[in-house]
Design an enzyme around this catalytic site. Structure first.
Site, short mmCIF file in Angstrom:
data_model
loop_
_atom_site.label_atom_id
_atom_site.label_comp_id
_atom_site.label_asym_id
_atom_site.label_seq_id
_atom_site.Cartn_x
_atom_site.Cartn_y
_atom_site.Cartn_z
N HIS A 39 -1.15 2.09 9.67
CA HIS A 39 -2.21 2.17 8.64
C HIS A 39 -2.86 3.55 8.75
CE1 HIS A 39 -5.60 0.82 6.16
NE2 HIS A 39 -5.01 -0.34 5.93
N ASN A 86 0.78 -1.24 0.00
CA ASN A 86 0.00 0.00 0.00
C ASN A 86 0.81 1.28 0.00
OD1 ASN A 86 -2.42 -1.30 -0.19
ND2 ASN A 86 -2.91 -1.18 1.98
N ARG A 95 -14.83 -2.96 6.54
CA ARG A 95 -14.42 -4.27 6.02
C ARG A 95 -15.63 -5.08 5.60
NH1 ARG A 95 -10.46 -2.17 5.18
NH2 ARG A 95 -8.40 -2.43 6.09
N TRP A 154 -9.97 -7.98 11.97
CA TRP A 154 -9.24 -7.60 10.74
C TRP A 154 -7.74 -7.69 11.01
CZ3 TRP A 154 -6.46 -2.75 10.47
CH2 TRP A 154 -5.66 -2.67 9.31
N ASP A 171 -7.68 -12.11 -4.00
CA ASP A 171 -7.48 -10.97 -3.11
C ASP A 171 -7.61 -11.42 -1.66
OD1 ASP A 171 -7.20 -8.22 -2.41
OD2 ASP A 171 -9.37 -8.09 -2.13
N SER A 214 2.76 -2.20 5.05
CA SER A 214 3.80 -3.22 5.19
C SER A 214 5.16 -2.69 4.73
CB SER A 214 3.42 -4.47 4.40
OG SER A 214 3.30 -4.18 3.02
N GLU A 266 -2.86 -0.47 -7.86
CA GLU A 266 -4.26 -0.67 -7.42
C GLU A 266 -4.92 0.71 -7.34
OE1 GLU A 266 -5.79 -3.30 -3.82
OE2 GLU A 266 -5.13 -1.36 -3.10
O1 SFD Z 1 -5.50 -4.07 2.67
C1 SFD Z 1 5.99 -9.78 20.04
N1 SFD Z 1 -1.61 -4.31 6.12
C2 SFD Z 1 -1.38 -3.94 4.80
N2 SFD Z 1 -0.22 -3.42 4.33
C3 SFD Z 1 0.05 -3.34 3.00
O2 SFD Z 1 1.11 -2.87 2.59
N3 SFD Z 1 -0.86 -3.81 2.08
C4 SFD Z 1 -2.08 -4.33 2.45
O3 SFD Z 1 -2.85 -4.82 1.63
C5 SFD Z 1 -2.42 -4.27 3.85
N4 SFD Z 1 -3.69 -4.69 4.35
C6 SFD Z 1 -3.63 -5.53 5.46
C7 SFD Z 1 -2.62 -5.28 6.42
C8 SFD Z 1 -2.63 -6.08 7.59
C9 SFD Z 1 -3.60 -7.09 7.75
C10 SFD Z 1 -3.60 -7.89 9.01
C11 SFD Z 1 -4.55 -7.35 6.73
C12 SFD Z 1 -4.55 -6.58 5.59
C13 SFD Z 1 -5.53 -8.45 6.86
C14 SFD Z 1 -0.84 -3.65 7.18
C15 SFD Z 1 0.56 -4.21 7.44
O4 SFD Z 1 0.52 -5.58 7.57
C16 SFD Z 1 1.14 -3.54 8.70
O5 SFD Z 1 1.16 -2.15 8.47
C17 SFD Z 1 2.55 -4.01 9.08
O6 SFD Z 1 2.63 -5.40 9.17
C18 SFD Z 1 2.99 -3.41 10.42
O7 SFD Z 1 4.28 -3.90 10.74
P1 SFD Z 1 4.82 -4.05 12.27
O8 SFD Z 1 6.18 -4.62 12.20
O9 SFD Z 1 4.59 -2.80 13.01
O10 SFD Z 1 3.80 -5.15 12.94
P2 SFD Z 1 3.67 -6.73 12.63
O11 SFD Z 1 4.06 -7.02 11.22
O12 SFD Z 1 2.29 -7.13 13.03
O13 SFD Z 1 4.73 -7.42 13.61
C19 SFD Z 1 4.58 -7.45 15.01
C20 SFD Z 1 5.59 -8.47 15.57
O14 SFD Z 1 5.70 -8.35 16.99
C21 SFD Z 1 5.67 -9.65 17.58
N5 SFD Z 1 5.22 -9.46 18.96
N6 SFD Z 1 7.22 -10.33 20.11
C22 SFD Z 1 7.74 -10.55 21.35
N7 SFD Z 1 7.07 -10.23 22.49
C23 SFD Z 1 5.83 -9.68 22.46
N8 SFD Z 1 5.18 -9.36 23.60
C24 SFD Z 1 5.24 -9.42 21.17
N9 SFD Z 1 4.04 -8.92 20.77
C25 SFD Z 1 4.06 -8.94 19.42
C26 SFD Z 1 4.72 -10.43 16.66
O15 SFD Z 1 4.84 -11.83 16.82
C27 SFD Z 1 5.19 -9.93 15.30
O16 SFD Z 1 6.36 -10.63 14.90
S1 SFD Z 1 -5.08 -3.78 4.00
O17 SFD Z 1 -6.12 -4.16 4.96
O18 SFD Z 1 -4.71 -2.42 4.13
P1 AMP Z 2 -7.94 -0.99 2.84
O1 AMP Z 2 -8.11 -2.22 2.02
O2 AMP Z 2 -9.26 -0.37 3.26
O3 AMP Z 2 -7.00 -1.16 3.98
O4 AMP Z 2 -7.28 0.08 1.88
C1 AMP Z 2 -6.07 -0.15 1.23
C2 AMP Z 2 -5.56 1.17 0.73
O5 AMP Z 2 -6.51 1.76 -0.15
C3 AMP Z 2 -5.32 2.21 1.80
O6 AMP Z 2 -4.24 3.01 1.36
C4 AMP Z 2 -6.59 3.02 1.82
O7 AMP Z 2 -6.43 4.31 2.32
C5 AMP Z 2 -6.95 3.02 0.34
N1 AMP Z 2 -8.40 3.12 0.09
C6 AMP Z 2 -9.35 2.21 0.42
N2 AMP Z 2 -10.57 2.63 0.02
C7 AMP Z 2 -10.38 3.81 -0.59
C8 AMP Z 2 -11.26 4.74 -1.23
N3 AMP Z 2 -12.57 4.54 -1.31
N4 AMP Z 2 -10.70 5.86 -1.75
C9 AMP Z 2 -9.38 6.08 -1.65
N5 AMP Z 2 -8.50 5.25 -1.08
C10 AMP Z 2 -9.00 4.13 -0.56
#
Ligand code: SFD
Ligand code: AMP
Length: 625
Positions: free
Chosen positions: A387, A63, A248, A217, A350, A434, A127
Site C-alpha cells: 500500500h 486501487n 481511517r 485496519w 463501501d 490487491s 473512483e
Molecule cells: O481501501 C501465512 N487493500 C486494498 N487493495 C485494493 O486494491 N483496494 C482496496 O480498496 C484496498 N483497501 C484495503 C486493503 C486491505 C484491507 C485489509 C482493507 C482495505 C480493509 C490492500 C490489499 O488487500 C493488499 O495490498 C493485498 O492483499 C496484499 O497482498 P499479500 O498477498 O501481500 O497479503 P495478503 O493478501 O494479506 O496475504 C497474506 C497471506 O499469508 C498467509 N500467512 N501463511 C503461512 N504461514 C504463516 N506464518 C503466515 N502468515 C501469513 C495469510 O493467511 C494470507 O493467506 S484500502 O484500505 O486501500
Molecule cells: P485508502 O482508502 O485511504 O486506502 O485509499 C485508497 C486509494 O485512494 C489509495 O490509492 C490512496 O492513495 C488514494 N487516496 C485516498 N485519499 C486520497 C486523497 N485525499 N487524494 C488522493 N488520493 C487519495
C-alpha cells in the site's frame, strides 16, 4: 497438549508461502509454467485460502488499474505517481514491472466472476485516477478458486503455519511449519520458495485496546511472517523505516479512499477549517514531492496531524455534505431523491464490502452517513509493502528494465538464491494494492519455475539444521508442559510468559519509543536507543514463550515474527537521520527532510553467520524522467 508430533515431508520444485493476493497470483502463473515444463508446485497457508489475508472481508475498490488498452494513462505516469507519493524513494524498475502487468490481473478477476462497476458505455467506473470500483465482497473467494483450480487441492496445505526458513550456504532449501489443527510438523523441501505471507499488524500498540482489541485496519492475521522469513534467511531488506499510518474512520477503521475520491468529501478540523487549505503552506518544505498533485499520503496525514496536535480535533469527514452535493447536481426532484437513496446505499456498501465493523459501528453509534459527519483519525503504524508504506525484501528487477546494480538474475528474487518475494513481502514498490500484489505474484510465479528448472540440484540440509528447526517449532508447547503445574493461573508463571502478554510488551516498547500513537508518531535517537535496550530484553524472554495448545503456538510464533519486524524498524529509524515522511513519523532530533544526505534507500541485513545486523545506504537509480 502432547508435544509428540508426526513429521510430514513434502518435496516440490516451487513452494509458495501464503495464500493471499500475491500467493494466489503466483499459484496461477507457476502452475501454468510448471505444467509445460514438468515441474511441481505446492502452496501453504496458515488459514483457509477462501478467506485468508487482507482481502478476507472483501474490498470495494481495486486501487491499481491503469487502463492501458484505452490509453487512459501511461506506465511512466504511474511510476511518477508512486515515486512522488514515497517522497522520491522507490524502485522504479519494480513499480514499472508491476504496472505493465497489473491490468492483466484485473481482466482475469473479471473473467473469474468479479463484478466491476461499469458506466453507460460499458467502461469501468473510476473512483480516482488509478482506482476502479467493484462489488467485492467475494473477491478473495474468486482469486482463491482460480488458484485452487490451477494447482489442484492436493498441492495446497491449508492451516499450516510456517515458522522458519530452511536454508544452507546462502541458498533457500524450503520451510518448516506446523498444522494449526493436528499434532503434525511439516518439512517442505523446494528448489525455489516464494515468500508471500503479507505485512505486519499489532507491532505497535493499537488504538483499539480493551474491548476493542483485535480491531485494526489491516488484518491482525498479518503478523510479520514475511519480514521474519526473509530476514532469518539472510535476505537484504529495504525501507524498513517506511511504515504506513493510514487515516481511517475512527475506531471502526473504515478506509477513506472512496469518500475522498468517489464522493469528493471534505475533511475539516472541529472548527470547520479545511486543513488541506489552512496548512497547505507547509507543503513547500517538501518540494518537489509536496508541491505536486496528488499530495503524497504522508503529507496528507501531516496536514491533518498539525491540527490534531494543536488540539483542534476531532477531525471530521463530511459525508452528509458530500452526498447532498452530488444529489444536488440533479435538477429533477424525483431523480434527486432516487440519487440520494443510491448514494446512501453506496456509502454503506463501501464498508459492508470491505470493513464490516465500520458499518456496525455506524449503526451502533446512530450514524447515518447521509445525515451526519464521522470522525476520522490516523491509525497505529502498519508494515505493508503493497500500500502506501514500502517495507519489504530487496529484490532483483527485470532484465529489460533494471539498472545493473538492481539486477541479479531472476525477476523479484531476494538476495538469497531461490527465495522470491511478492506483495507485502517485497519492498520499495509501493501502491500495488490487491491487483498489483496479484500481478507481482504472477511475475514471481513464472520466475520461480525458471529458477527451479535452471537450478536442479536439491539444496542438502544438515540433520542438525532440521532437528533444531523442528524442536524450535514446538518449543513453547514443551515449556508449558514442563512448568504449568507450578501455578494455578495458566497465564502467570515464573518460568514462562504467554504470547498475549509478550505482545503487549512489544507494543508498549514500539508505541513509546518508536513513535506510536501515544507519542504523536515522534521519536529520536535517545528514545530509539532506549527502545533497542528494552528490545534486547524482550528477545531474551522470547525463549520463554509458552503455549497451552496449537492456537497459542501460532500466537507465540506470530509474536516472534512481529519482534523481528520491530527490530528491523527500530534499527532503520535510527540509521536515517532526517524526517522524510512526516505524517508517518517524526524525528525530533532531525526535523527536516535532507535531500543531500538521505535521498537514498536504507537497507539492512541480518548476517546469519555472524548473527549481526548490517546497515547500508543504496543509491536511487531512476529509469523514468
Ligand atoms: O481501501 C501465512 N487493500 C486494498 N487493495 C485494493 O486494491 N483496494 C482496496 O480498496 C484496498 N483497501 C484495503 C486493503 C486491505 C484491507 C485489509 C482493507 C482495505 C480493509 C490492500 C490489499 O488487500 C493488499 O495490498 C493485498 O492483499 C496484499 O497482498 P499479500 O498477498 O501481500 O497479503 P495478503 O493478501 O494479506 O496475504 C497474506 C497471506 O499469508 C498467509 N500467512 N501463511 C503461512 N504461514 C504463516 N506464518 C503466515 N502468515 C501469513 C495469510 O493467511 C494470507 O493467506 S484500502 O484500505 O486501500
Ligand atoms: P485508502 O482508502 O485511504 O486506502 O485509499 C485508497 C486509494 O485512494 C489509495 O490509492 C490512496 O492513495 C488514494 N487516496 C485516498 N485519499 C486520497 C486523497 N485525499 N487524494 C488522493 N488520493 C487519495
Amino acid at each position: 497438549m502432547d508435544a509428540n508430533f508426526e513429521t510430514i515431508e513434502v518435496t516440490t520444485d516451487v513452494l509458495i508461502l501464503g495464500g493471499g493476493m500475491a500467493a494466489t497470483g503466483a499459484a496461477v502463473e507457476a502452475a501454468y509454467w510448471a505444467k509445460k515444463n514438468n515441474q511441481t508446485v505446492a502452496l501453504v497457508d496458515k488459514a483457509a485460502m477462501d478467506r485468508s489475508g487482507a482481502v478476507a472481508m472483501g474490498l470495494s475498490a481495486i486501487n491499481q488499474y491503469l487502463g492501458l488498452d484505452r490509453e487512459k494513462n501511461t506506465i511512466e505516469q504511474y511510476v511518477d505517481y508512486v515515486r512522488r507519493d514515497l517522497m522520491g524513494v522507490t524502485r522504479e524498475d519494480l513499480v514499472y514491472n508491476i504496472a505493465r502487468h497489473v491490468d492483466g490481473s484485473v481482466h482475469l478477476f473479471e473473467k473469474w466472476g468479479l463484478p466491476i462497476w461499469k458506466d453507460a458505455d460499458g467502461h469501468y467506473v473510476n473512483e480516482g485516477r488509478w482506482q476502479i470500483m467493484i462489488n467485492g465482497e467475494s473477491y478473495k473467494i474468486l482469486v482463491s478458486e482460480a488458484a485452487k483450480n490451477a494447482l489442484g487441492t492436493d498441492n495446497i496445505y491449508e492451516r499450516v503455519f510456517i515458522t522458519e526458513p530452511l536454508f544452507e550456504n546462502g541458498k533457500i532449501a524450503g520451510a518448516i511449519g506446523f498444522s494449526t489443527r493436528e499434532n503434525k510438523l511439516y518439512v517442505f523441501r523446494a528448489k525455489a520458495v516464494i515468500c508471500a505471507m503479507g505485512g505486519a499488524v499489532h507491532v505497535f500498540r493499537p488504538r483499539s485496546t480493551g474491548e476493542g482489541l483485535g480491531r485494526s485496519w489491516y488484518p491482525p492475521f498479518n503478523t510479520g511472517s514475511s519480514a521474519f522469513f526473509t530476514l532469518k534467511a539472510g535476505a537484504e531488506m529495504t525501507c524498513q523505516e517506511v511504515r504506513f499510518v493510514p487515516i481511517r474512520f475512527k475506531d471502526g477503521y473504515g478506509p477513506v479512499g472512496a469518500w475522498f475520491l468517489l464522493f469528493k468529501a471534505k475533511a475539516t478540523n472541529a472548527f470547520g477549517e479545511n486543513y488541506f487549505v489552512t496548512n497547505g503552506g507547509e507543503l513547500k518544505k517538501y518540494a518537489p514531492y509536496g508541491t505536486g498533485k496528488p499530495i503524497p499520503a504522508c503529507l496528507r496525514n501531516h496536514l491533518g496531524m498539525l491540527d490534531l496536535f494543536a488540539g483542534k480535533g476531532p477531525i471530521y469527514m463530511h459525508t452528509a455534505e458530500a452526498i447532498q452535493a452530488i444529489a444536488d447536481g440533479e435538477s429533477d426532484p424525483k431523480i434527486r431523491k432516487k440519487k440520494l437513496k443510491e448514494l446512501e446505499n453506496e456509502a454503506w456498501e463501501d464498508f459492508l464490502d470491505m470493513t464490516i465493523s465500520q458499518a456496525l459501528l455506524w449503526a451502533a453509534q446512530n450514524i447515518e452517513p447521509d445525515k451526519k459527519k464521522s470522525e476520522i483519525a490516523p491509525c497505529e503504524p502498519y508494515f505493508i509493502g503493497s500500500h502506501s508504506g514500502a517495507s519489504g525484501a530487496w529484490v532483483s528487477g527485470p532484465e529489460d528494465l533494471a539498472p545493473k546494480d538492481y539486477f541479479w538474475g531472476y525477476d523479484h528474487m531476494t538476495t538469497v538464491k531461490g527465495l522470491f518475494a511478492a506483495g507485502d513481502a517485497s519492498g520499495a514498490s509501493s501502491h500495488k494494492f490487491s491487483s498489483g500484489s496479484h500481478a507481482e505474484g504472477r511475475i514471481v510465479g513464472k520466475a520461480a519455475v525458471k529458477y527451479a528448472m535452471e537450478n536442479k540440484d536439491e539444496v542438502a540440509l544438515s540433520d542438525a539444521t532440521l532437528k533444531a528447526a523442528k524442536e524450535a517449532a514446538v518449543a513453547p508447547l514443551k515449556l508449558w508442559e514442563e512448568h504449568q503445574a507450578l501455578s494455578s493461573d495458566p497465564n502467570v508463571n515464573p518460568n514462562f510468559l504467554k504470547p498475549r502478554d509478550f505482545m503487549f510488551r512489544l507494543q508498549k516498547i514500539m508505541d513509546e519509543y518508536a513513535g506510536g500513537v501515544s507519542m504523536q508518531f515522534t521519536t529520536s535517537k535517545f528514545l530509539l536507543e532506549r527502545g533497542m535496550e528494552l528490545m534486547v530484553m524482550l528477545q531474551e524472554d522470547s525463549e520463554k514463550l509458552a503455549a497451552e495448545d496449537l492456537h497459542e503456538l501460532s500466537r507465540s510464533w506470530e509474536n516472534v515474527h512481529r519482534m523481528w519486524q520491530a527490530e528491523a524498524h527500530l534499527r532503520t529509524l535510527l540509521y536515517r537521520e532526517e524526517t522524510r515522511w512526516p505524517g508517518y513519523y517524526y524525528r525530533s532530533d532531525f526535523t527536516e527532510m535532507d535531500e543531500k544526505n538521505w535521498k537514498c534507500f536504507v537497507n539492512c541485513t541480518f548476517n546469519t553467520e555472524k548473527k549481526e545486523w548490517e546497515m547500508v545506504k543504496r543509491e536511487i537509480l531512476s529509469i523514468v524522467d
